[in-house]
Design a protein around this motif. Sequence first.
Motif, PDB file in Angstrom:
ATOM      1  N   GLU A 178      28.616  55.783  20.813  1.00 30.96           N
ATOM      2  CA  GLU A 178      27.693  54.997  20.621  1.00 30.96           C
ATOM      3  C   GLU A 178      28.055  53.656  21.559  1.00 30.96           C
ATOM      4  O   GLU A 178      29.001  53.144  21.490  1.00 30.96           O
ATOM      5  CB  GLU A 178      27.498  54.642  19.360  1.00 30.96           C
ATOM      6  CG  GLU A 178      26.134  53.781  19.252  1.00 30.96           C
ATOM      7  CD  GLU A 178      26.070  53.280  17.721  1.00 30.96           C
ATOM      8  OE1 GLU A 178      25.122  52.446  17.305  1.00 30.96           O
ATOM      9  OE2 GLU A 178      26.630  53.849  16.850  1.00 30.96           O
ATOM     10  N   SER A 186      23.519  56.549  21.353  1.00 27.20           N
ATOM     11  CA  SER A 186      24.699  57.428  21.372  1.00 27.20           C
ATOM     12  C   SER A 186      24.578  58.501  22.417  1.00 27.20           C
ATOM     13  O   SER A 186      23.429  59.091  22.902  1.00 27.20           O
ATOM     14  CB  SER A 186      24.538  58.475  20.054  1.00 27.20           C
ATOM     15  OG  SER A 186      24.873  57.360  19.092  1.00 27.20           O
ATOM     16  N   LEU A 228      21.165  63.486  15.028  1.00 32.94           N
ATOM     17  CA  LEU A 228      21.111  62.370  14.857  1.00 32.94           C
ATOM     18  C   LEU A 228      19.625  61.991  14.507  1.00 32.94           C
ATOM     19  O   LEU A 228      18.732  62.675  14.644  1.00 32.94           O
ATOM     20  CB  LEU A 228      21.505  61.773  16.269  1.00 32.94           C
ATOM     21  CG  LEU A 228      23.064  62.048  16.800  1.00 32.94           C
ATOM     22  CD1 LEU A 228      22.940  61.318  18.033  1.00 32.94           C
ATOM     23  CD2 LEU A 228      23.932  61.454  15.881  1.00 32.94           C
ATOM     24  N   ASP A 229      19.590  60.724  13.933  1.00 33.20           N
ATOM     25  CA  ASP A 229      18.330  60.257  13.536  1.00 33.20           C
ATOM     26  C   ASP A 229      16.983  59.805  14.470  1.00 33.20           C
ATOM     27  O   ASP A 229      16.492  58.652  14.442  1.00 33.20           O
ATOM     28  CB  ASP A 229      18.600  59.021  12.544  1.00 33.20           C
ATOM     29  CG  ASP A 229      19.354  59.851  11.269  1.00 33.20           C
ATOM     30  OD1 ASP A 229      19.004  60.782  10.910  1.00 33.20           O
ATOM     31  OD2 ASP A 229      20.267  58.927  10.686  1.00 33.20           O
ATOM     32  N   ALA A 230      17.116  60.373  15.752  1.00 38.03           N
ATOM     33  CA  ALA A 230      16.142  60.070  16.725  1.00 38.03           C
ATOM     34  C   ALA A 230      16.076  61.149  17.614  1.00 38.03           C
ATOM     35  O   ALA A 230      16.842  62.012  17.409  1.00 38.03           O
ATOM     36  CB  ALA A 230      16.520  58.593  17.479  1.00 38.03           C
ATOM     37  N   CYS A 263      20.689  59.683  22.727  1.00 42.79           N
ATOM     38  CA  CYS A 263      19.763  59.475  21.795  1.00 42.79           C
ATOM     39  C   CYS A 263      19.902  58.088  21.068  1.00 42.79           C
ATOM     40  O   CYS A 263      20.789  57.540  21.113  1.00 42.79           O
ATOM     41  CB  CYS A 263      20.311  60.414  20.836  1.00 42.79           C
ATOM     42  SG  CYS A 263      19.323  60.770  19.133  1.00 42.79           S
ATOM     43  N   ARG A 264      18.588  57.377  20.781  1.00 41.53           N
ATOM     44  CA  ARG A 264      18.760  55.962  20.454  1.00 41.53           C
ATOM     45  C   ARG A 264      19.025  56.119  18.886  1.00 41.53           C
ATOM     46  O   ARG A 264      18.107  55.920  18.000  1.00 41.53           O
ATOM     47  CB  ARG A 264      17.474  55.241  20.683  1.00 41.53           C
ATOM     48  CG  ARG A 264      17.375  54.982  22.280  1.00 41.53           C
ATOM     49  CD  ARG A 264      16.041  54.261  22.521  1.00 41.53           C
ATOM     50  NE  ARG A 264      16.191  54.149  23.861  1.00 41.53           N
ATOM     51  CZ  ARG A 264      15.166  54.686  24.401  1.00 41.53           C
ATOM     52  NH1 ARG A 264      14.291  55.568  24.319  1.00 41.53           N
ATOM     53  NH2 ARG A 264      15.045  54.383  25.959  1.00 41.53           N
ATOM     54  N   ALA A 265      20.228  56.329  18.383  1.00 41.11           N
ATOM     55  CA  ALA A 265      20.613  56.314  17.033  1.00 41.11           C
ATOM     56  C   ALA A 265      22.076  56.242  16.937  1.00 41.11           C
ATOM     57  O   ALA A 265      22.686  56.450  18.028  1.00 41.11           O
ATOM     58  CB  ALA A 265      20.171  57.763  16.416  1.00 41.11           C
TER      59      ALA A 265
END
Length: 172
Positions: free
Chosen positions: A11, A16, A38-40, A76-78
Amino acid sequence: MTVDFSSGATERDGVSLVTVILRNDGETRRRVRVANALDAPVLPPRPDGIVADGWDEDGYEGAVGAGETLALGYACRAAARREPCVLARDDPTGEESPKRSVADAVRDLGDPRPPAAGVPLGDGAQTGIPTPVATWFDGVEARVAAGTLTAANERTLAAVRGRLHRLDRREA
């Protein structure tokens, strides 16, 4: 035999970067699905601005040939986590090609722009007036000759005259 799967994430500044290695030591081609954990949504690779083959917002789907290794990566933006993705599918498959989408066809076509050397310069090259401007003036001249100039055309011509007048005063 199944595909050997490993993944990791790093990250930086809220994004990430995920790496995935899929190794098929078997004698049969394998169809795989790597699902983002991941969360996005996945930000897949985009060569020439088009999403690479096999990618969607949830992950990657493709095949790993017998005896081959496939390396994947996405952003990934998480926040990163220890297991950023999972191997959601690992099935033996024949050699048939996967179903192709319109996006696959567009990706295969590549950049739609013609090379600059292949674009004709038109009359603007001789007069110094760009071709789109010369074309617009030709249309206005035709409407004036036919007596079909509209009020909107008149306002546009007045604006062009004003702009040209201001440019002429700058050069003097």
